[in-house]
Design an enzyme around this catalytic site. Structure first.
Site, PDB file in Angstrom:
ATOM      1  CB  ILE A  42     -69.158 -24.597  10.508  1.00  0.00           C
ATOM      2  CG1 ILE A  42     -68.874 -23.632   9.343  1.00  0.00           C
ATOM      3  CG2 ILE A  42     -68.303 -24.246  11.731  1.00  0.00           C
ATOM      4  CD1 ILE A  42     -69.114 -22.165   9.705  1.00  0.00           C
ATOM      5  CE1 TYR A  43     -70.514 -33.278  12.849  1.00  0.00           C
ATOM      6  CE2 TYR A  43     -69.811 -32.566  15.027  1.00  0.00           C
ATOM      7  CZ  TYR A  43     -70.454 -33.483  14.213  1.00  0.00           C
ATOM      8  OH  TYR A  43     -71.027 -34.594  14.751  1.00  0.00           O
TER       9      TYR A  43
END
Ligand code: FAD
Lengths: 488, 95
Positions: free
Chosen positions: B14-15
């Site tokens: 997850i960025y």
């Protein structure tokens, strides 16, 4: 190998004796008396694995390297307690899975306590969303696979020893299954590990697919053969059970053309599940009926997958490519026959070992494509001076291949037989070092390959030795394996 | 806001991208620190890994002990074994 004839009480010095008496007492207190064994008859089983000299000792009626005791912890906490006490009392602890290792990895060369993990046999959970299984180290391979099949999954890890080896043993030796082209080796399936370090501390590495959080500690522990930590459980990646299996045999004129075809398939996105090439002698042993005077080489290839359409398409393209490269199609039969008997061949060894004066051993090595033929020819030529040698190329990757040599040597004199055995090994190991290949693809190091490992790793081995000294300063965990001898 | 930038059979990266303001420089710095604290605490609680591909450096060092789940003696032992005087990039990776 150190170790004497089966020790009689009067042979042992008092301090060792005392240590052992005390160890039996504290082990009994920690685990309960029924989970500790110390009678010599039961301990014989722990004195050897499937390493050849141990096999020969047995055949000659010699018993060496008895441990002081074997114990059966059931939880990671119990393992931690045993390790801590053993460390305080300076007694070696040797992790034991099922003893199917072939290089002497479990032999208690300096005595000590066998930590048999088979009572850590719970399959804790299958995560159907993340496609993982959390499994304890002592679970036997076939039990795990059957459990996963019932859940609609496979681990995809099929060593020939699947009936007689454990998850912990696989992880500790970096084992390879027969469908490694599709599923990878065991180190490729590791998501996280639980265990106990040499200082007695319990660890659970993170259950995440990939990370950038320093060196990959799982990959330092995988393959450490019980010298740095005891692995008590692991989270492993699983795959959906394949619906379609398409197997076939092809023949190539010779080893070079077969190897070339393997490389092309792997590098052109036509990766199968099984891909194995047998040299002419090994082809004969597989009783493949190839036409012509020079029988040629059998290639077994199998595509498997959960997606029928994709599997069919891949096999169609793969088989067509083989024909383009000069293969003869032998039909389904050789492929299906291999699939059916795929675990049987390794067990033939015990039949040969039943005749005194003969032995059959195997040597697996790893080499990049460029050097594969040279290594194969060099080893085959040298070992054939000592006996019968054959090879198959049993695991293949985009970059190179595993060569699996089997050799049969004879000599009525037991001492000379041992010498021939060692000579064959020496030839193969030195050829690897000279060519820059790796001395082991999947059986590991144990006792037997220690000196050659030092040469393969060079300064890398010095670093490992220093790491060993830092975290296990008294060399409690599986002494003298992986070349960790005297302190550096 | 976030995007899921790398994905595997087992899970994904997850960025998160974050933007914030504050009245004074002090406010803004505090908010910055709080934000990292909250995010990484949440990550550790949810059994995520501290980093998917940017690494640890100094910023994430204080969470490494938790990240390694008891295996830090192995990493520290390795560091002591090959760099006993600690001269290679001191203070990084939390060791
Ligand atoms: C008939 C036969 C066929 C084989 N086929 C294959 C094959 O196809 N592919 C392959 O890769 N290998 C094969 N092998 C070799 C062997 O099965 C593997 O090396 C296997 O991984 C060993 O597992 P084990 O549980 O028997 O381990 P063991 O022999 O009990 O132990 C092996 C090493 O790992 C250590 N160890 C074991 N468990 C733990 C643990 N929980 N924590 C820390 N250390 C531990 C031991 O101390 C030892 O050093 C074969 C062997 C036989 C006899």
């Amino acid at each position: 190998m150190r170790g004497q004839e089966c020790p009689r009480p009067e042979d042992k010095d008092m301090s060792t004796d005392n240590k052992i008496v005390k160890a039996l007492e504290w082990l009994g207190n920690l685990l309960g008396k029924n989970r500790v064994i110390s009678d010599q008859a039961s301990l014989v089983i722990y004195s050897r694995d499937i390493f050849m000299p141990g096999y020969l000792d047995l055949r000659e009626g010699k018993i060496q390297n008895l441990p002081a005791a074997a114990c059966f912890p059931e939880t990671v906490e119990e393992v931690a307690k045993v390790i801590s006490r053993a460390r305080e009392n300076r007694i070696p602890v040797i992790a034991y899975g099922a003893g199917s290792g072939v290089l002497g990895g479990t032999i208690p060369v300096t005595g000590g306590i066998m930590l048999d993990l088979k009572r850590m046999r719970e399959i804790r959970s299958v995560n159907k969303i993340a496609h993982t299984v959390e499994v304890e180290a002592g679970v036997m391979g076939e039990d795990l696979e059957r459990h996963l099949i019932r859940e609609g999954f496979t681990l995809g890890h099929f060593p020939s020893s699947i009936y007689c080896s454990t998850v912990g043993g696989w992880l500790s030796t970096r084992s390879a299954g027969q469908l490694s082209a599709k599923y990878g080796k065991i180190e490729d399936l590791v998501i996280s590990l639980e265990g106990v370090l040499a200082d007695g501390s319990v660890f659970h590495t993170r259950n995440t697919p990939r990370s950038a959080t320093g060196p990959d500690l799982d990959q330092i522990l995988v393959g450490s053969e019980g010298t740095l930590a005891i692995i008590t459980a692991a989270v492993l990646a699983i795959s959906p059970l394949p619906a379609k299996k398409i197997y076939r045999g092809f023949a190539f004129n010779d080893v070079p053309s077969g190897l070339e075809a393997m490389r092309v398939l792997l590098q052109k996105e036509l990766v199968p599940a099984a891909l194995r090439l047998y040299d002419p002698i090994d082809t004969g042993f597989n009783q493949a009926k190839l036409s012509g005077p020079d029988s040629g080489c059998l290639l077994v290839i199998g595509y498997e997958g959960a997606n029928d359409e994709l599997t069919e398409l891949k096999s169609k393209l793969g088989f067509a490519r083989l024909l383009e490269m000069g293969a003869t199609d032998l039909g389904e039969a050789p492929g299906l026959k291999w699939l059916e008997h795929r675990y049987a061949v390794s067990y033939n060894r015990s039949k040969i070992m039943a005749s005194p004066g003969a032995l059959l051993d195997t040597i697996e090595v790893s080499v990049i494509w460029r050097d594969a033929l040279e290594l194969y020819q060099k080893v085959a030529a040298a070992v054939s001076k000592l006996g019968l040698v054959m090879a198959h190329f049993s695991h293949a990757w985009r970059e190179g291949v595993c060569i699996y040599f089997s050799f049969l040597v004879n000599d009525p004199d037991p001492e000379k037989l041992r010498q021939k055995h060692l000579e064959a090994w020496k030839t193969a190991m030195e050829a690897c070092l000279e060519i820059g290949a790796s001395i082991s693809h999947h059986h590991g190091i144990g006792l037997h390959r220690a000196e050659w490992l030092k040469k393969e790793l060079g300064v890398g081995h010095e670093i490992l030795q220093k790491l060993k000294n830092e975290i296990d300063p008294h060399h409690i965990l599986n002494p003298e394996k992986l070349g960790f001898g005297e302190k550096a | 806001m976030a995007h899921f930038s790398h994905a595997y059979a087992q899970g994904c990266s997850i960025y998160f991208s974050v933007a914030s303001t504050g009245r004074t420089l002090g406010d803004r710095l505090k908010r910055y620190d709080d934000l990292w604290n909250d995010a990484l605490e949440a990550c550790m609680k949810a059994d995520g890994a501290l980093s998917h591909h940017h690494g640890i450096g100094m910023l994430k060092a204080k969470w490494m002990e938790t990240e390694l789940g008891g295996a830090s003696p192995l990493l520290k032992g390795l560091k002591r074994a090959i760099d006993p005087k600690g001269i290679m990039n001191p203070g990084k990776l939390g060791i």
